[in-house]
Design a protein around this motif. Structure first.
Motif, PDB file in Angstrom:
ATOM      1  N   UNK A 181       0.852  -1.190   0.000  1.00  0.00           N
ATOM      2  CA  UNK A 181       0.000   0.000   0.000  1.00  0.00           C
ATOM      3  C   UNK A 181       0.886   1.238   0.000  1.00  0.00           C
ATOM      4  N   UNK A 182       0.740   2.069  -1.037  1.00  0.00           N
ATOM      5  CA  UNK A 182       1.488   3.319  -1.138  1.00  0.00           C
ATOM      6  C   UNK A 182       0.750   4.383  -0.347  1.00  0.00           C
ATOM      7  N   UNK A 183       1.383   4.901   0.702  1.00  0.00           N
ATOM      8  CA  UNK A 183       0.712   5.808   1.629  1.00  0.00           C
ATOM      9  C   UNK A 183       0.682   7.250   1.144  1.00  0.00           C
ATOM     10  N   UNK A 184       1.657   7.673   0.354  1.00  0.00           N
ATOM     11  CA  UNK A 184       1.745   9.084  -0.040  1.00  0.00           C
ATOM     12  C   UNK A 184       1.946   9.252  -1.551  1.00  0.00           C
ATOM     13  N   UNK A 185       1.045   8.695  -2.360  1.00  0.00           N
ATOM     14  CA  UNK A 185       1.218   8.808  -3.815  1.00  0.00           C
ATOM     15  C   UNK A 185       1.197  10.263  -4.269  1.00  0.00           C
ATOM     16  N   UNK A 186       1.953  10.536  -5.313  1.00  0.00           N
ATOM     17  CA  UNK A 186       2.037  11.872  -5.877  1.00  0.00           C
ATOM     18  C   UNK A 186       2.104  11.755  -7.391  1.00  0.00           C
ATOM     19  N   UNK A 187       1.497  12.694  -8.114  1.00  0.00           N
ATOM     20  CA  UNK A 187       1.539  12.622  -9.589  1.00  0.00           C
ATOM     21  C   UNK A 187       2.924  12.883 -10.176  1.00  0.00           C
ATOM     22  N   UNK A 188       3.876  13.334  -9.364  1.00  0.00           N
ATOM     23  CA  UNK A 188       5.204  13.683  -9.865  1.00  0.00           C
ATOM     24  C   UNK A 188       6.199  12.528  -9.833  1.00  0.00           C
ATOM     25  N   UNK A 189       5.793  11.393  -9.242  1.00  0.00           N
ATOM     26  CA  UNK A 189       6.724  10.289  -9.020  1.00  0.00           C
ATOM     27  C   UNK A 189       6.070   8.964  -9.417  1.00  0.00           C
ATOM     28  N   UNK A 190       6.852   8.077 -10.050  1.00  0.00           N
ATOM     29  CA  UNK A 190       6.415   6.716 -10.332  1.00  0.00           C
ATOM     30  C   UNK A 190       7.018   5.757  -9.314  1.00  0.00           C
ATOM     31  N   UNK A 191       6.183   4.881  -8.773  1.00  0.00           N
ATOM     32  CA  UNK A 191       6.654   3.769  -7.944  1.00  0.00           C
ATOM     33  C   UNK A 191       6.356   2.513  -8.755  1.00  0.00           C
ATOM     34  N   UNK A 192       7.396   1.952  -9.325  1.00  0.00           N
ATOM     35  CA  UNK A 192       7.212   0.843 -10.259  1.00  0.00           C
ATOM     36  C   UNK A 192       7.625  -0.479  -9.625  1.00  0.00           C
ATOM     37  N   UNK A 193       6.786  -1.494  -9.813  1.00  0.00           N
ATOM     38  CA  UNK A 193       7.070  -2.854  -9.371  1.00  0.00           C
ATOM     39  C   UNK A 193       7.597  -3.641 -10.562  1.00  0.00           C
ATOM     40  N   UNK A 194       8.773  -4.226 -10.428  1.00  0.00           N
ATOM     41  CA  UNK A 194       9.395  -4.929 -11.559  1.00  0.00           C
ATOM     42  C   UNK A 194       9.220  -6.439 -11.492  1.00  0.00           C
ATOM     43  N   UNK A 195       9.817  -7.092 -10.485  1.00  0.00           N
ATOM     44  CA  UNK A 195       9.782  -8.556 -10.406  1.00  0.00           C
ATOM     45  C   UNK A 195       9.608  -9.013  -8.964  1.00  0.00           C
ATOM     46  N   UNK A 196       8.999 -10.179  -8.820  1.00  0.00           N
ATOM     47  CA  UNK A 196       8.920 -10.845  -7.526  1.00  0.00           C
ATOM     48  C   UNK A 196       9.762 -12.110  -7.611  1.00  0.00           C
ATOM     49  N   UNK A 197      10.850 -12.156  -6.842  1.00  0.00           N
ATOM     50  CA  UNK A 197      11.728 -13.318  -6.776  1.00  0.00           C
ATOM     51  C   UNK A 197      11.331 -14.133  -5.549  1.00  0.00           C
ATOM     52  N   UNK A 198      10.999 -15.401  -5.772  1.00  0.00           N
ATOM     53  CA  UNK A 198      10.486 -16.265  -4.708  1.00  0.00           C
ATOM     54  C   UNK A 198      11.515 -17.333  -4.368  1.00  0.00           C
ATOM     55  N   UNK A 199      11.688 -17.588  -3.066  1.00  0.00           N
ATOM     56  CA  UNK A 199      12.610 -18.605  -2.570  1.00  0.00           C
ATOM     57  C   UNK A 199      11.830 -19.736  -1.911  1.00  0.00           C
ATOM     58  N   UNK A 200      12.314 -20.969  -2.120  1.00  0.00           N
ATOM     59  CA  UNK A 200      11.763 -22.124  -1.437  1.00  0.00           C
ATOM     60  C   UNK A 200      12.796 -22.794  -0.574  1.00  0.00           C
ATOM     61  N   UNK A 201      12.383 -23.856   0.132  1.00  0.00           N
ATOM     62  CA  UNK A 201      13.311 -24.565   1.020  1.00  0.00           C
ATOM     63  C   UNK A 201      13.977 -25.751   0.344  1.00  0.00           C
ATOM     64  N   UNK A 202      13.691 -25.957  -0.951  1.00  0.00           N
ATOM     65  CA  UNK A 202      14.342 -27.008  -1.731  1.00  0.00           C
ATOM     66  C   UNK A 202      14.669 -26.461  -3.111  1.00  0.00           C
ATOM     67  N   UNK A 203      15.726 -26.988  -3.751  1.00  0.00           N
ATOM     68  CA  UNK A 203      16.024 -26.557  -5.127  1.00  0.00           C
ATOM     69  C   UNK A 203      14.888 -26.894  -6.072  1.00  0.00           C
ATOM     70  N   UNK A 204      14.834 -26.203  -7.199  1.00  0.00           N
ATOM     71  CA  UNK A 204      13.758 -26.398  -8.167  1.00  0.00           C
ATOM     72  C   UNK A 204      13.661 -27.855  -8.582  1.00  0.00           C
ATOM     73  N   UNK A 205      14.786 -28.486  -8.924  1.00  0.00           N
ATOM     74  CA  UNK A 205      14.745 -29.857  -9.420  1.00  0.00           C
ATOM     75  C   UNK A 205      14.245 -30.838  -8.365  1.00  0.00           C
ATOM     76  N   UNK A 206      14.430 -30.505  -7.095  1.00  0.00           N
ATOM     77  CA  UNK A 206      13.976 -31.390  -6.021  1.00  0.00           C
ATOM     78  C   UNK A 206      12.461 -31.372  -5.879  1.00  0.00           C
ATOM     79  N   UNK A 207      11.801 -30.450  -6.556  1.00  0.00           N
ATOM     80  CA  UNK A 207      10.352 -30.327  -6.443  1.00  0.00           C
ATOM     81  C   UNK A 207       9.622 -31.184  -7.465  1.00  0.00           C
ATOM     82  N   UNK A 208      10.390 -31.811  -8.366  1.00  0.00           N
ATOM     83  CA  UNK A 208       9.739 -32.611  -9.422  1.00  0.00           C
ATOM     84  C   UNK A 208       9.820 -34.094  -9.096  1.00  0.00           C
TER      85      UNK A 208
END
Length: 518
Positions: free
Chosen positions: A491-518
Motif C-alpha cells: 500500500x502506497x501511503x503518499x502517492x504523488x503525480x510527480x513520481x512513479x513507484x514501479x514494481x518490476x519482479x517478484x523473486x520467490x525462494x523455497x526450502x528445496x532446489x527447483x529440481x527437487x520439487x519434481x
C-alpha cells in the motif's frame, strides 16, 4: 623450479625471487628498504587503475561467456587519463577504497566503523548492489554489521567488499591477519558471508604479495584464511585443483567454474540471469588470472578480463595484487604508458590522486608495521610476518533456493496484492521522478512510504527515496518465512503525480532446489 618452490618455506622462497627482496633478520621477520616498500605500495594502487581502465569497455557485456581472443580491447598512450576524465564512474573500485583510506588519514587508524559507514553512506558517488543496500541501511539508521547481514541485505554475497578491500592488504605488508582485522568491520557495512570472504581473500593476497614472488603461494596461503565449510572456499579450492589438472588451459578451468559455480542465489538481478556479480565467481576469475598468468602481467590482465562478468573489477584486483608483488618499477612499460600524466588527477568524489595515495599508503603501512611488532630503522623496515589464520564461518542464504522470478512490470497506484508459495521473497522495482528517462542519476527529495504486509500482518513501512544515490535497491524482501502459501500486499501511503513507484519482479525462494520439487 615451480614444484620445488611449493616445498620451500616463505623466507627461503624470497631468496629465489628476482629484484630487491626482503631479507631474514630473525625467525618470523623480514627486512626491506623503504624504497622497496614504497615501490610495492605504488604498484598495488597503480595496478588497480590499470586493470580497471583496461577492463572498463567489457564490464558486464560478456555474461556467462568468455571474451574470445579475437575481441580487441583498447590500450594506448593517453587512455588512462582520458578514461579518468571522461568515465569517472568506472573507478568505483578506487574511490570506494579511498573513502576508507581518507577516514584512516583524518580520524586515525583506530577510527570506529561508524566513521567509515557514515563517510561511505553520505558520499556523492553512485553505488549498486550490496554497497547501495548498505548505504540505504546506514542512512535509515541500521548500523554495521547489521547493515550488511544477509537478512537485511539481499546482495550480501555480491562482489562489493571484494573490490574495495585492497586498502586493507596494502596497509599490512606480510601481515594477512592484520589486513583482515582492518577490513573486517568495514566489510560488514555492506557484506556478509561469501561477500565478506571475497574481501578477506583479496586483502590477504595483497598482504602476502609484499613478501612472496610466487603467485601459487599467494593464492594458496590466502585461501587458508577462509573456512573450508564455506562455498567461497570450495569454489577457489576448485580453481586451484583445476589449474593443477589443466595447467596450460585456462579456458578449460573457466568452463569448469561456469559449470559448477555460476548459479546465483541472493542477487535479485543475477538469479535466473546470465549476469553474475557473486563474489566467489568473480574471485575465481581473479585467481584464474593470477594462477595462469604466473607473474606475467600481460597474461594475467588478459585472462582475468577475458573471463567476463565484472571484467573491470577482476583485472583491477589481479593487477593490483600482481603490481604489489612486482613493484611499480617492474610493471611493464606497456601497461604504464600514460600513467604518469594521470597520477595527479583527483579521483571523482575525492580529493585524492594516485600520487596522494602513494604517500598516504606508505604512511599507513609504516604505522601498521610498527603496531604489529615491526620497526623502522632509518631507511630499513623490519616486518613481523604472520601465518594466515582462518576467520569465523559465515554463510548467508542457507536453506533458501530461488524458485521463480515473476514479472510484474506495472506502476503501483495505490495497492497491490499477490500470492506466492515459498519461504521468502525479494520485490524489485524503483521510485523515480516522472520525466526522468535516464537509467540513473535521477534526484529528488521525495521519499515514498509503502506499507508491506505478509499474510495480513504488517512487515514494515518501507521508506523509498526517489533519489538514485539514496535509493533502496530492492523495494522489499523477507526470508525465513514458514514454508507454504503467502499473501503479499503493498500500500502506497503518499502517492504523488510527480513520481512513479514501479514494481518490476517478484523473486520467490523455497526450502528445496527447483529440481527437487519434481
Amino acid at each position: 623450479m615451480k614444484k620445488i618452490c611449493f616445498l620451500l618455506p616463505l623466507l627461503t622462497l624470497l631468496a629465489l625471487s628476482p629484484g630487491p627482496q626482503p631479507k631474514r633478520t630473525a625467525p618470523g621477520t623480514i627486512t626491506l628498504s623503504k624504497a622497496t616498500l614504497q615501490d610495492k605500495i605504488k604498484g598495488g594502487w597503480a595496478g588497480q587503475v590499470i586493470g580497471c581502465t583496461f577492463g572498463g569497455p567489457t564490464e558486464f557485456k560478456f555474461n556467462g561467456t568468455m571474451i574470445n581472443d579475437y575481441q580487441p580491447i583498447p590500450w594506448y598512450d593517453g587512455y588512462i587519463k582520458k578514461t579518468m576524465i571522461e568515465n569517472v564512474g568506472l573507478y568505483d573500485d578506487l574511490y570506494m577504497d579511498l573513502t576508507f583510506v581518507d577516514v584512516f588519514e583524518k580520524k586515525g587508524l583506530d577510527a570506529p566503523v561508524a566513521e567509515h559507514a557514515n563517510a561511505f553512506a553520505r558520499a556523492g558517488y553512485m553505488l549498486w548492489h550490496a554497497n547501495q543496500v548498505g548505504r540505504n541501511n546506514i542512512l535509515s539508521g541500521l548500523k554495521a554489521p547489521d547493515s550488511g547481514h544477509w537478512l537485511n541485505n539481499p546482495h550480501a554475497d555480491d562482489i562489493d567488499f571484494q573490490i574495495e578491500a585492497d586498502f586493507s592488504g596494502l596497509m599490512a605488508p606480510g601481515m594477512p591477519n592484520t589486513a583482515i582485522q582492518i577490513g573486517d568491520p568495514i566489510g560488514h557495512i555492506m557484506n556478509y558471508g561469501d561477500g565478506w570472504y571475497g574481501g578477506v581473500f583479496v586483502g590477504a593476497m595483497y598482504s602476502l604479495a609484499f613478501v612472496s614472488n610466487d603467485v601459487n603461494y599467494i593464492v594458496r596461503e590466502s585461501l587458508k584464511t577462509i573456512p573450508p565449510q564455506s562455498t567461497f572456499y570450495q569454489c577457489i579450492s576448485d580453481v586451484i585443483s583445476w589449474h593443477q589438472q589443466y595447467p596450460n588451459d585456462w579456458k578449460r578451468t573457466w568452463f569448469e567454474i561456469q559449470r559448477k559455480w555460476s548459479d546465483d542465489v541472493g542477487c535479485s538481478d543475477g538469479v535466473f540471469a546470465t549476469f553474475n556479480i557473486d563474489a566467489k565467481v568473480n574471485a575465481a576469475y581473479i585467481a584464474l588470472g593470477l594462477l595462469y598468468g604466473q607473474g606475467d602481467y600481460t597474461r594475467t590482465m588478459q585472462i582475468s578480463t577475458r573471463a567476463g562478468q565484472d571484467s573491470d573489477c577482476n583485472p583491477s584486483s589481479a593487477g593490483g595484487i600482481l603490481g604489489t608483488m612486482l613493484g611499480y618499477d617492474n610493471i611493464p612499460a606497456y601497461w604504464k604508458q600514460g600513467l604518469k600524466e594521470a597520477e595527479d588527477i583527483d579521483f571523482k568524489y575525492t580529493t585524492l590522486s594516485l600520487n596522494d595515495v602513494y604517500s598516504i599508503g606508505m604512511k599507513h603501512a609504516l604505522q601498521v608495521i610498527g603496531r604489529n611488532g615491526g620497526k623502522v630503522d632509518g631507511e630499513t623496515v623490519s616486518i613481523t610476518l604472520q601465518t594466515p589464520k582462518t576467520v569465523r564461518l559465515e554463510q548467508g542464504f542457507t536453506g533458501h533456493f530461488p524458485l521463480e522470478k515473476r514479472p510484474i512490470n506495472k506502476p503501483l497506484a495505490d495497492e497491490y496484492t499477490t500470492t506466492f508459495n515459498g519461504i521468502g521473497y525479494i520485490l524489485s522495482g524503483e521510485v523515480r521522478p516522472k520525466g526522468q528517462t535516464a537509467s540513473y542519476q535521477y534526484e529528488s527529495d521525495f521519499v515514498a512510504q509503502m506499507e508491506v504486509y505478509i499474510d495480513g500482518k504488517k512487515q514494515e513501512t518501507a521508506s523509498l527515496p526517489a533519489s538514485f544515490t539514496r535509493r533502496r535497491y530492492d523495494l522489499a524482501w523477507k526470508y525465513q518465512l514458514p514454508a507454504g502459501k503467502h499473501t503479499l500486499r503493498l500500500k502506497w501511503l503518499n502517492p504523488t503525480p510527480d513520481v512513479n513507484l514501479r514494481l518490476n519482479n517478484l523473486l520467490v525462494f523455497g526450502d528445496k532446489p527447483v529440481l527437487a520439487r519434481y
